[in-house]
Structure formats: structure tokens, C-alpha cells
Design an enzyme around this catalytic site. Structure first.
Site, PDB file in Angstrom:
ATOM      1  N   LYS A   1     -13.230 124.487 -23.790  1.00 56.54           N
ATOM      2  CA  LYS A   1     -14.373 125.367 -23.553  1.00 56.54           C
ATOM      3  C   LYS A   1     -14.176 126.172 -22.271  1.00 56.54           C
ATOM      4  O   LYS A   1     -14.819 127.197 -22.066  1.00 56.54           O
ATOM      5  CB  LYS A   1     -15.658 124.546 -23.489  1.00 56.54           C
ATOM      6  CG  LYS A   1     -16.094 124.036 -24.840  1.00 56.54           C
ATOM      7  CD  LYS A   1     -17.016 125.016 -25.517  1.00 56.54           C
ATOM      8  CE  LYS A   1     -17.081 124.800 -27.005  1.00 56.54           C
ATOM      9  NZ  LYS A   1     -18.019 125.686 -27.682  1.00 56.54           N
TER      10      LYS A   1
ATOM     11  N   ASP B   1     -24.266 121.740 -24.981  1.00 56.22           N
ATOM     12  CA  ASP B   1     -24.185 120.281 -25.118  1.00 56.22           C
ATOM     13  C   ASP B   1     -23.510 119.697 -23.882  1.00 56.22           C
ATOM     14  O   ASP B   1     -23.459 118.490 -23.703  1.00 56.22           O
ATOM     15  CB  ASP B   1     -23.297 119.926 -26.326  1.00 56.22           C
ATOM     16  CG  ASP B   1     -24.056 119.997 -27.643  1.00 56.22           C
ATOM     17  OD1 ASP B   1     -25.246 119.695 -27.659  1.00 56.22           O
ATOM     18  OD2 ASP B   1     -23.426 120.349 -28.657  1.00 56.22           O
TER      19      ASP B   1
HETATM   20  C1  LIG Z   1     -15.136 119.028 -26.983  1.00 54.91           C
HETATM   21  C2  LIG Z   1     -15.656 119.924 -28.044  1.00 54.91           C
HETATM   22  N1  LIG Z   1     -15.042 119.937 -29.226  1.00 54.91           N
HETATM   23  C3  LIG Z   1     -15.460 120.732 -30.228  1.00 54.91           C
HETATM   24  C4  LIG Z   1     -16.573 121.551 -30.067  1.00 54.91           C
HETATM   25  C5  LIG Z   1     -17.024 122.369 -31.220  1.00 54.91           C
HETATM   26  O1  LIG Z   1     -16.988 123.740 -30.967  1.00 54.91           O
HETATM   27  P1  LIG Z   1     -17.909 124.725 -31.801  1.00 54.91           P
HETATM   28  O2  LIG Z   1     -19.328 124.447 -31.425  1.00 54.91           O
HETATM   29  O3  LIG Z   1     -17.432 126.077 -31.438  1.00 54.91           O
HETATM   30  O4  LIG Z   1     -17.699 124.374 -33.236  1.00 54.91           O
HETATM   31  C6  LIG Z   1     -17.235 121.564 -28.839  1.00 54.91           C
HETATM   32  C7  LIG Z   1     -18.415 122.377 -28.631  1.00 54.91           C
HETATM   33  O5  LIG Z   1     -19.077 122.325 -27.613  1.00 54.91           O
HETATM   34  C8  LIG Z   1     -16.756 120.739 -27.789  1.00 54.91           C
HETATM   35  O6  LIG Z   1     -17.331 120.724 -26.581  1.00 54.91           O
END
Ligand SMILES: Cc1ncc(COP(=O)(O)O)c(C=O)c1O
Length: 396
Positions: free
Chosen positions: A75, A123
Site C-alpha cells: 500500500k 483498514d
Molecule cells: C495487506 C493488504 N492486502 C490486500 C489488500 C487488498 O487490496 P484491495 O482493497 O485493493 O483489494 C489490502 C487492502 O488494504 C491490504 O492492506
């Protein structure tokens, strides 16, 4: 584990022109010019050879985003790229000229950036990335978190100098809250999800994620490996869609088979796949895979994934936890990987699919498959990470 193949009429139809332009190799130069400000370095692509033998596939490659910049998550790429692009654009308007990326730290630009307020809902990881980039460029950030975000994740965002505001409800409620506050106060929303009429900035966020697939392709190519399957975990689907669009834009019909993995308690893309339209699902009991707890797909993500994803699958919390545990306690000489609860979900999906004869057949995944997964986060909440590892150990 549930898995269904993508039965949409749109599957394999060409991406919309805007998505072809936005998510191809051509945008990487601009993305890198912005990310130079956060001094990120490429992350390793790790090969799990013993695990590949165990799962009866040819290779398991893990792109370890737990090692991405200081934030331990991919991110770091998206929020930073979007914040820097936005600030260059808005300050450029104030100064009446186009700005170069290397001007971002000049006194003149920082003084103007100080008049801007950027907001988002998170989140945990996206908000931290936005706040970190906001601190670098000198603008104010107000980050909204929901009831389920851990205190230590809230503190990590606040440590970047952002104001952190906790609101009632779940992630989707915090997204609504952030956009209402932005309208009321004239703030800029840098969201990782998109909705009708709000696509440009989430596109920039997703463009930041392209760095990791570009790196992974170069790294696998240098070892003479051609990736045949990719398991991508999803919340709103932004990261999975960015990677998928890039693969289709690069390889067209010879792109790898793309499988979207979600927690069974927050499977809005799985459900959208079944209904063949973007579908908001009812909130359920919180999943342990906290970053994937989203009940409505991003508009851009669904538009791309209905054209590019071969399959949608769900995994239980226990399968996710066990995968975390396996990454921390590798087989034989495989490398140790510190994977947070959402970071391990793509790998968990691979494990579940590899153990299912039906899934292996549907995905044409055999002993020759070269499978790529992303560890999308390390221990972004260390105390939680340790306690989840203990829980994983106690599972049968
Ligand atoms: C560690 C991690 N993996 C996967 C995701 C999933 O990403 P997306 O919401 O773009 O599907 C997030 C989203 O915050 C994340 O923080």
C-alpha cells in the site's frame, strides 16, 4: 474453500480504452518519478521450492511486499503515488504552471501544499501510506478508521502526523464518512476504492501498485521462469485489478491464469462473479483477514476483473491463519516470510486450490505450473501478528 470460474460474457473481452491506457507499462516512468520521493526499493521475489514440491506445482514464487519501504505493505506504493500526483496538480494550479516531480520538496511547493487537506478511509495500510506521503509533501491529512481497526494500526497512522478519526461501523461506512466530510470541508479524497463519478484518484492509487508486478515479472524473467498462475487476494479489488490489467495489457491471450482470493466472510467479488455484476453484500462477522474486509467492490476493479479474472475463490479464516503460520515456519530450506493476516491470503488460496483435484483441473494447475503470489503485508500490527501465529499453531 469455494471456487467458481468466471462465466461472464465479458470475460476475455478487451479492457476499456481508459484501463488499457492507465494500467500498461507506459505509465511506470511517471509512477517511478513520483515514488522517488519516498525512496522505495524493490522487494525480493522468493522461491519456495519445498512448498512447490509439497503442493505438486512447478514453482511457488512469493513477491514479499512485507519488505516494501518502511510501511511493510504494498500500500506504500499506491497512496504515495496518488498523493504526490494530486499535490503536483493542485499546487500547479495555485502557481499557474506545470510542476516537475522533483519540485515537490521545494519551499514554494511545500508552502502551497500546506493549504491542502487530504482525507481517506482505511483498514490501516492505505491510510498509513497516504499519511506518510502527506508528511513528505507537507499537506494536512485526516484519516478515518472504523471500529475494527486495531489501536496499534491507528497509532502507526497518527505517528505520520495525520489526524486519525474513528467512526462507527465497518470499512464501507468509513468510506462514506470520509467522502461526506470531504464535501463539507473542501478536502481531497485519496481513496483506494472507486464509485460512479470518482475514478481518477483511485486509478492513480492503483497505478502505484503496478511497480510490484513490473518488478516481479523482471525478477522471474531473469531466472528464466514464465508465470502461469497468479493468486491475488482482494478487499475492494483495486490491487488485484491493477495487477490483472497489467498482465493482460502486457501478455494478452498468453497472460497467466488469474485467481481472486477473498475471505469467505467478505467475498464481494466472488458474489459479483456469481451474479455477473458488481454486488454489495451484507456485512458479516469480522474476518481475521482485516484488510480484506470489504463488502462492495471498487467500480474500476470490478470492470477490470470481470474481463480478466479466470476464477474467484473464498477461503476460511482458519485456512488464512494456517498459511500465515506456514510462511513463518517454512518447509526445509524455504525462506522465512513474515506475512500478516491479509498478506498470506493469496498463498492460502494457492494452498487450498492445490489440494483440491477439482480446482487443479479447472485452473489447469499441474506439476509444471509456475505460481506467483504476493505477500501483501508483513507484521503491520506486531502484537496481533504474534497472537495470530499462536492461534495458527493451535489449529488442527
Ligand atoms: C495487506 C493488504 N492486502 C490486500 C489488500 C487488498 O487490496 P484491495 O482493497 O485493493 O483489494 C489490502 C487492502 O488494504 C491490504 O492492506
Amino acid at each position: 474453500m469455494q471456487l467458481h470460474m468466471n462465466a461472464s460474457d465479458r470475460f476475455f473481452s478487451p479492457l476499456e480504452q481508459s484501463d488499457r491506457n492507465a494500467f500498461g507499462p507506459g505509465v511506470l516512468e511517471e509512477v517511478h518519478s513520483h515514488l522517488a520521493c519516498i525512496q522505495h526499493r524493490s522487494t525480493p521475489l522468493l522461491a519456495l521450492s519445498a512448498m512447490a514440491t509439497h503442493l505438486r506445482v512447478g514453482a511457488v514464487l512469493v513477491k514479499d511486499e512485507g519488505q516494501r519501504s518502511g510501511l511493510r505493505s504494498f500500500k506504500a506504493l499506491g497512496g504515495a503515488h496518488a498523493v504526490i500526483k494530486l499535490v503536483l496538480q493542485e499546487v500547479g494550479k495555485m502557481l499557474g504552471r506545470e510542476l516537475r516531480p522533483d519540485e515537490i520538496s521545494s519551499e514554494e511547493v511545500r508552502a502551497c501544499a500546506g493549504k491542502l487537506t487530504i482525507t481517506c478511509a482505511t483498514d490501516g495500510n492505505h491510510g498509513r501510506s497516504v499519511a506518510a506521503a502527506g508528511a513528505i509533501v507537507g499537506c494536512r491529512c485526516v484519516i478515518f478508521i472504523h471500529e475494527g481497526v486495531s489501536e496499534s494500526r491507528a497509532e502507526a497512522i497518527a505517528a505520520q502526523g495525520a489526524s486519525v478519526v474513528r467512526v462507527k461501523g465497518n470499512y464501507d461506512d468509513s468510506v462514506d464518512h470520509a467522502s461526506r466530510q470531504a464535501i463539507e470541508h473542501g478536502w481531497f479524497v485519496v481513496s483506494d476504492t472507486s464509485w460512479p463519478g470518482y475514478e481518477s484518484i483511485p486509478t492513480w492509487v492503483m497505478q502505484g501498485y503496478l511497480v510490484m508486478i513490473d518488478e516481479a515479472l523482471r525478477q522471474s524473467h531473469a531466472r528464466g521462469q514464465k508465470i502461469t498462475h497468479v493468486f491475488l487476494q482482494a478487499g475492494v479489488g483495486g490491487y488485484a485489478a491493477a495487477i490483472s490489467a497489467y498482465l493482460i495489457n502486457t501478455f494478452a491471450a498468453s497472460a497467466p491464469c488469474i485467481v481472486i482470493v477473498e475471505p469467505d466472510r467478505a467475498a464481494c467479488l466472488y458474489e459479483s462473479g456469481l451474479k455477473q455484476q458488481a454486488t454489495r453484500i451484507q456485512p458479516q462477522k469480522a474476518t481475521v483477514m482485516a484488510m480484506l474486509e470489504c463488502y462492495e467492490p471498487s467500480l474500476i476493479a470490478w470492470r477490470i476483473l470481470e474481463r480478466t479474472a479466470s476464477a474467484f475463490m473464498t477461503i476460511s479464516d482458519n485456512v488464512g491463519l494456517k498459511a500465515m503460520g506456514m510462511m513463518a515456519n517454512p518447509l526445509l530450506d524455504d525462506p522465512y516470510i513474515q506475512a500478516g493476516e491479509s498478506g498470506a491470503a493469496g498463498f492460502a488460496g494457492l494452498q487450498a486450490a492445490a489440494a483440491s483435484p477439482r480446482a487443479r483441473a479447472l485452473l489447469a494447475m499441474d506439476e509444471n505450473a509456475v505460481v506467483l503470489v504476493f505477500n501483501t503485508e508483513g507484521a503491520t500490527d506486531e502484537a496481533l501478528y504474534e497472537s495470530l501465529l499462536l492461534q495458527a499453531k493451535a489449529l488442527p
